[in-house]
Design a protein around this motif. Structure first.
Motif, mmCIF file in Angstrom:
data_model
loop_
_atom_site.group_PDB
_atom_site.id
_atom_site.type_symbol
_atom_site.label_atom_id
_atom_site.label_comp_id
_atom_site.label_asym_id
_atom_site.label_seq_id
_atom_site.Cartn_x
_atom_site.Cartn_y
_atom_site.Cartn_z
ATOM 1 N N MET A 147 0.854 -1.187 0.000
ATOM 2 C CA MET A 147 0.000 0.000 0.000
ATOM 3 C C MET A 147 0.893 1.241 0.000
ATOM 4 O O MET A 147 1.921 1.284 0.657
ATOM 5 N N LEU A 148 0.456 2.267 -0.770
ATOM 6 C CA LEU A 148 1.218 3.502 -0.818
ATOM 7 C C LEU A 148 1.139 4.245 0.503
ATOM 8 O O LEU A 148 0.128 4.226 1.188
ATOM 9 N N SER A 149 2.232 4.921 0.841
ATOM 10 C CA SER A 149 2.193 5.831 1.967
ATOM 11 C C SER A 149 1.316 7.028 1.604
ATOM 12 O O SER A 149 0.952 7.238 0.445
ATOM 13 N N ALA A 150 0.978 7.842 2.609
ATOM 14 C CA ALA A 150 0.158 9.023 2.345
ATOM 15 C C ALA A 150 0.851 9.946 1.345
ATOM 16 O O ALA A 150 0.220 10.495 0.430
ATOM 17 N N MET A 151 2.177 10.095 1.492
ATOM 18 C CA MET A 151 2.915 10.959 0.567
ATOM 19 C C MET A 151 2.900 10.385 -0.837
ATOM 20 O O MET A 151 2.694 11.089 -1.830
ATOM 21 N N GLY A 152 3.115 9.048 -0.951
ATOM 22 C CA GLY A 152 3.113 8.424 -2.269
ATOM 23 C C GLY A 152 1.752 8.511 -2.925
ATOM 24 O O GLY A 152 1.639 8.760 -4.130
ATOM 25 N N LEU A 153 0.680 8.319 -2.143
ATOM 26 C CA LEU A 153 -0.664 8.418 -2.684
ATOM 27 C C LEU A 153 -0.948 9.835 -3.152
ATOM 28 O O LEU A 153 -1.527 10.053 -4.226
ATOM 29 N N LYS A 201 11.850 6.243 -6.444
ATOM 30 C CA LYS A 201 12.124 5.284 -5.374
ATOM 31 C C LYS A 201 11.983 5.908 -3.993
ATOM 32 O O LYS A 201 11.376 5.307 -3.092
ATOM 33 N N GLU A 202 12.531 7.091 -3.801
ATOM 34 C CA GLU A 202 12.616 7.670 -2.464
ATOM 35 C C GLU A 202 11.540 8.701 -2.159
ATOM 36 O O GLU A 202 11.285 8.991 -0.994
ATOM 37 N N ARG A 203 10.927 9.275 -3.177
ATOM 38 C CA ARG A 203 9.969 10.359 -2.955
ATOM 39 C C ARG A 203 8.545 9.989 -3.348
ATOM 40 O O ARG A 203 7.679 10.852 -3.403
ATOM 41 N N GLY A 204 8.317 8.726 -3.639
ATOM 42 C CA GLY A 204 6.963 8.267 -3.902
ATOM 43 C C GLY A 204 6.347 8.759 -5.192
ATOM 44 O O GLY A 204 5.119 8.733 -5.332
ATOM 45 N N ARG A 205 7.154 9.197 -6.171
ATOM 46 C CA ARG A 205 6.609 9.656 -7.456
ATOM 47 C C ARG A 205 6.322 8.428 -8.320
ATOM 48 O O ARG A 205 7.029 8.109 -9.276
ATOM 49 N N THR A 206 5.275 7.703 -7.965
ATOM 50 C CA THR A 206 5.022 6.390 -8.562
ATOM 51 C C THR A 206 4.664 6.454 -10.038
ATOM 52 O O THR A 206 4.827 5.469 -10.755
ATOM 53 N N ALA A 242 11.041 -3.933 5.368
ATOM 54 C CA ALA A 242 11.132 -2.665 6.098
ATOM 55 C C ALA A 242 11.311 -1.490 5.148
ATOM 56 O O ALA A 242 10.713 -0.423 5.331
ATOM 57 N N VAL A 243 12.133 -1.676 4.109
ATOM 58 C CA VAL A 243 12.354 -0.600 3.142
ATOM 59 C C VAL A 243 11.085 -0.325 2.353
ATOM 60 O O VAL A 243 10.734 0.832 2.100
ATOM 61 N N VAL A 244 10.382 -1.380 1.964
ATOM 62 C CA VAL A 244 9.128 -1.195 1.232
ATOM 63 C C VAL A 244 8.124 -0.426 2.091
ATOM 64 O O VAL A 244 7.442 0.481 1.610
ATOM 65 N N ARG A 245 8.047 -0.773 3.369
ATOM 66 C CA ARG A 245 7.136 -0.045 4.260
ATOM 67 C C ARG A 245 7.540 1.414 4.381
ATOM 68 O O ARG A 245 6.704 2.319 4.380
ATOM 69 N N GLN A 246 8.826 1.658 4.510
ATOM 70 C CA GLN A 246 9.310 3.030 4.667
ATOM 71 C C GLN A 246 9.011 3.870 3.429
ATOM 72 O O GLN A 246 8.590 5.026 3.533
ATOM 73 N N ARG A 247 9.241 3.299 2.251
ATOM 74 C CA ARG A 247 9.012 4.037 1.010
ATOM 75 C C ARG A 247 7.537 4.118 0.647
ATOM 76 O O ARG A 247 7.118 5.018 -0.068
ATOM 77 N N GLY A 248 6.768 3.137 1.112
ATOM 78 C CA GLY A 248 5.357 3.099 0.783
ATOM 79 C C GLY A 248 5.033 2.372 -0.503
ATOM 80 O O GLY A 248 3.868 2.281 -0.899
ATOM 81 N N HIS A 249 6.053 1.836 -1.177
ATOM 82 C CA HIS A 249 5.806 1.069 -2.406
ATOM 83 C C HIS A 249 7.058 0.261 -2.743
ATOM 84 O O HIS A 249 8.153 0.528 -2.264
ATOM 85 N N ASP A 250 6.857 -0.755 -3.602
ATOM 86 C CA ASP A 250 7.948 -1.601 -4.076
ATOM 87 C C ASP A 250 8.413 -1.044 -5.420
ATOM 88 O O ASP A 250 7.831 -1.353 -6.467
ATOM 89 N N ALA A 251 9.441 -0.213 -5.391
ATOM 90 C CA ALA A 251 9.851 0.531 -6.585
ATOM 91 C C ALA A 251 10.276 -0.388 -7.721
ATOM 92 O O ALA A 251 9.837 -0.227 -8.869
#
Length: 241
Positions: free
Chosen positions: A1-7, A75-80, A131-140
């Motif tokens: 699931m995307l983080s709030a920032m990624g969404l 990857k790092e800023r959620g610009r999916t 843990a990295v996927v959770r932190q980023r909010g997505h699997d880049a």
């Protein structure tokens, strides 16, 4: 699931596109000129020195300038939304691996393509830790690989994406490590979680630096019976090549 920032970034990209991730121009996620810098042909590269077991490796760009900015933003800023141009670039690297494989088979006198004679090739993305996927909010990397396989299908080539790998232990941050230290850090880090025995596999990642990550992924897949025919990336760190 995307983080709030990624969404939020995804919604903004769809409704009110953000500044270009490559150059900062307003009102588009990736402008035409920056997109063209990711649109080149794939080429074969190899690190010096290459880690043991590194498969033939193809990439589209050097990890600098626009390519680096776009990969970091994705990857790092959620610009999916940037998974689309990055996935298209990754697809060209995968297709280059398969084309080289087929050309090699024909050069050895084979009557059919190496890809057709061994079934549908499998694209296996290099996994990040949970843990990295959770932190980023997505699997880049997984997101890029999914786009890449769709692009490969559009080019008339059969392929499937399988998330066949996962990290089995903690891996320290690779930044600043030498090639030898990267290999030691990654030794035994991946395990295979899906059947790959007898399959032809292309390992996919966004960036290659020393090749240690791709070599370790290839080792785990070969140990499970896969035929790892190549590695595909979007970009390669220039000082290593």
């Amino acid at each position: 699931m995307l983080s709030a920032m990624g969404l939020l970034d995804t919604v903004l990209d769809l409704v009110l596109p953000q500044a270009c991730a490559g150059c900062g121009i307003r009102d588009r996620s990736l402008c035409g000129p920056c997109g063209e810098l990711l649109g080149g042909a794939a080429r074969q590269v190899r690190p010096a020195p290459a880690p043991p077991g590194l498969p033939p490796l193809w990439t589209v760009s050097m990890y600098e300038g626009v390519a680096r900015a776009v990969i970091v933003a994705h990857k790092e800023r959620g610009r999916t939304a940037l998974a689309r141009p990055l996935g298209r670039a990754l697809a060209r690297s995968v297709l280059a691996v398969l084309a080289a494989l087929e050309a090699g088979a024909r050069g050895m006198g084979g009557s059919e393509s190496a890809v057709e004679s061994t079934g549908v090739p499998v694209v296996v993305p290099v996994p990040s830790s949970a843990a990295v996927v959770r932190q980023r909010g997505h699997d880049a990397t997984g997101r890029m690989a999914a786009v890449a396989v769709r692009e490969i299908h559009a080019a008339g080539v059969r392929a499937v994406r399988v998330n066949a790998l996962r990290q089995r232990r903690h891996v320290a941050d690779q930044a600043g490590l030498s090639g030898t230290a990267r290999s030691a850090n990654l030794a035994g880090a991946f395990e295979v979680v899906s059947p790959v025995a007898g399959r032809r596999v292309v390992v996919a990642d966004d960036v290659v630096t020393s090749g240690a990550t791709l070599a370790e992924a290839a080792r785990a897949l070969r140990a499970a019976g896969a035929d790892v025919v190549g590695g595909a990336t979007v970009a390669a760190t220039p000082r290593r090549w």
